[in-house]
Design an enzyme around this catalytic site. Structure first.
Site, PDB file in Angstrom:
ATOM      1  N   GLN A 124       2.148   6.592  -6.715  1.00 59.17           N
ATOM      2  CA  GLN A 124       3.543   6.868  -7.091  1.00 59.17           C
ATOM      3  C   GLN A 124       3.662   6.991  -8.607  1.00 59.17           C
ATOM      4  OE1 GLN A 124       6.399   7.160  -4.962  1.00 59.17           O
ATOM      5  NE2 GLN A 124       7.188   7.944  -6.884  1.00 59.17           N
TER       6      GLN A 124
ATOM      7  N   CYS B 135      11.423   6.295  -6.375  1.00 58.15           N
ATOM      8  CA  CYS B 135      10.229   6.620  -5.572  1.00 58.15           C
ATOM      9  C   CYS B 135      10.597   7.157  -4.194  1.00 58.15           C
ATOM     10  CB  CYS B 135       9.333   5.394  -5.455  1.00 58.15           C
ATOM     11  SG  CYS B 135      10.198   3.915  -4.879  1.00 58.15           S
TER      12      CYS B 135
HETATM   13  N1   CP Z   1       7.561   6.796  -2.310  1.00 56.25           N
HETATM   14  C1   CP Z   1       6.816   6.571  -1.219  1.00 56.25           C
HETATM   15  O1   CP Z   1       5.723   5.988  -1.277  1.00 56.25           O
HETATM   16  O2   CP Z   1       7.344   7.081  -0.072  1.00 56.25           O
HETATM   17  P1   CP Z   1       6.811   6.791   1.393  1.00 56.25           P
HETATM   18  O3   CP Z   1       7.032   5.338   1.678  1.00 56.25           O
HETATM   19  O4   CP Z   1       7.617   7.691   2.282  1.00 56.25           O
HETATM   20  O5   CP Z   1       5.343   7.121   1.436  1.00 56.25           O
HETATM   21  N1  NVA Z   2       8.964  -1.156  -3.084  1.00 53.08           N
HETATM   22  C1  NVA Z   2       9.008  -0.270  -1.940  1.00 53.08           C
HETATM   23  C2  NVA Z   2       8.423   1.054  -2.294  1.00 53.08           C
HETATM   24  C3  NVA Z   2       8.462   2.085  -1.198  1.00 53.08           C
HETATM   25  C4  NVA Z   2       7.829   3.388  -1.578  1.00 53.08           C
HETATM   26  C5  NVA Z   2       8.251  -0.922  -0.784  1.00 53.08           C
HETATM   27  O1  NVA Z   2       7.224  -1.568  -1.030  1.00 53.08           O
HETATM   28  O2  NVA Z   2       8.706  -0.807   0.342  1.00 53.08           O
END
Ligand code: CP
Ligand code: NVA
Length: 294
Positions: A126, A253
């Protein structure tokens, strides 16, 4: 070479991955045979839209192919045995796990590169797409301020390490008890200006990038109500975003919970770069796969 955490990439390797990510975005056809005959395993203990699909697409668009296994990694056999099966069949392992120790155990036993596709501590893939997106908007990032407002966990940690190594001042505003891991703050502070505060306005003041993430990460769903109450003052809304520089962009993200960590107005504003950011997951991971698997 593995990517278990952001710091597995030396500063030179980070620069090289980013240069390649910009290049493969400009001229994808040039790279369409780079991974011909190579296979990647996608191991996912948690849900994913972006990470899983962009790794699969990246591998295929580079001429290779991917296979996936969804669910707990070590339910039927130890992680060290999983690693030593997969490295006989495929040339790389991309894993999304609950615990960073699972990534480290895979990397310890696998003879092929292991890539962290999100753990409790890091989300390095990310962060690569994030800095690619920021470079597209601003050019060199040295001296610019990135404000992360919200939960100081995996995404915040990777931004501190990756954006920090590109010369950004990273300010994290999080409630007490939800601030970043002290060891990762100490590590990032060796090479970057890092500010940790409970005050979102202090973090956003003068920022070129305002970033947030969900308040309850995957696996923390039972804490959602309590977190919604504690994090309420940390919402990125138009009032808070207005404290940033006039040309500041908004990043997330994704997935986002509109009305909680960010308002719909900020998500949809012309200064929101969230879909460029999501697109860049594909390009940045192509660059990473080419670097690690070749
Ligand atoms: N940002 C991200 O990692 O998205 P996903 O959880 O959909 O992979
Ligand atoms: N902090 C979040 C990010 C998801 C892409 C998680 O760990 O669920």
């Amino acid at each position: 070479m593995h990517l278990t955490s952001d710091l597995d990439l030396t500063p030179e390797a980070l620069r090289a991955v980013l240069d390649l990510a910009h290049e493969v975005k400009r001229t994808p056809a040039r790279f369409s045979k780079t991974l011909a005959g190579q296979y990647v395993t996608l191991l996912f203990e948690k849900p994913s839209l972006r990470t899983r699909l962009t790794f699969e697409l990246a591998t295929k668009q580079l001429g290779g192919d991917a296979v996936a296994s969804i669910g707990p990694i070590a339910e039927r056999e130890p992680v060290k045995d999983v690693a030593r099966n997969l490295d006989r069949w495929t040339q790389g392992i991309v894993a999304r796990v609950f615990s960073q120790t699972t990534i480290e155990e895979l990397a310890k036993w696998s003879k092929v590169p292991v890539i962290n596709a999100l753990s409790d501590l890091y989300h390095p893939c990310q962060a690569l797409a994030d800095v690619q997106t920021m470079e597209e908007r601003f050019g060199a990032l040295d001296g610019l301020k990135l404000a992360f407002v919200g939960d100081g966990n995996n995404v915040a940690h990777s931004l501190m390490l990756t954006a920090g190594r590109l010369g950004m001042h990273v300010a994290v505003a999080a409630p007490e008890n939800y601030q970043p891991n002290p060891e990762i703050i100490a590590e990032a502070s060796k090479f970057a200006e890092i500010t940790i505060t409970t005050d979102p306005r202090e973090a956003v003041e003068g920022a070129s990038v305002v970033y947030t993430d969900v308040w309850a990460s995957m696996g923390q769903e039972s804490e959602a109500a309590e977190r919604t109450r504690i994090f309420a003052p940390y919402q990125v809304n138009e009032g808070l975003f207005a404290k940033a520089r006039p040309n500041a962009i908004f990043l997330h993200c994704l997935p986002a919970k509109r009305g909680l960590e960010v308002t719909d107005a900020v998500m949809e504003s012309p200064r929101s770069a969230i879909f460029d950011e999501a697109e860049n997951r594909l390009h940045a991971q192509k660059a990473l796969l080419m670097m690690l698997l070749k």
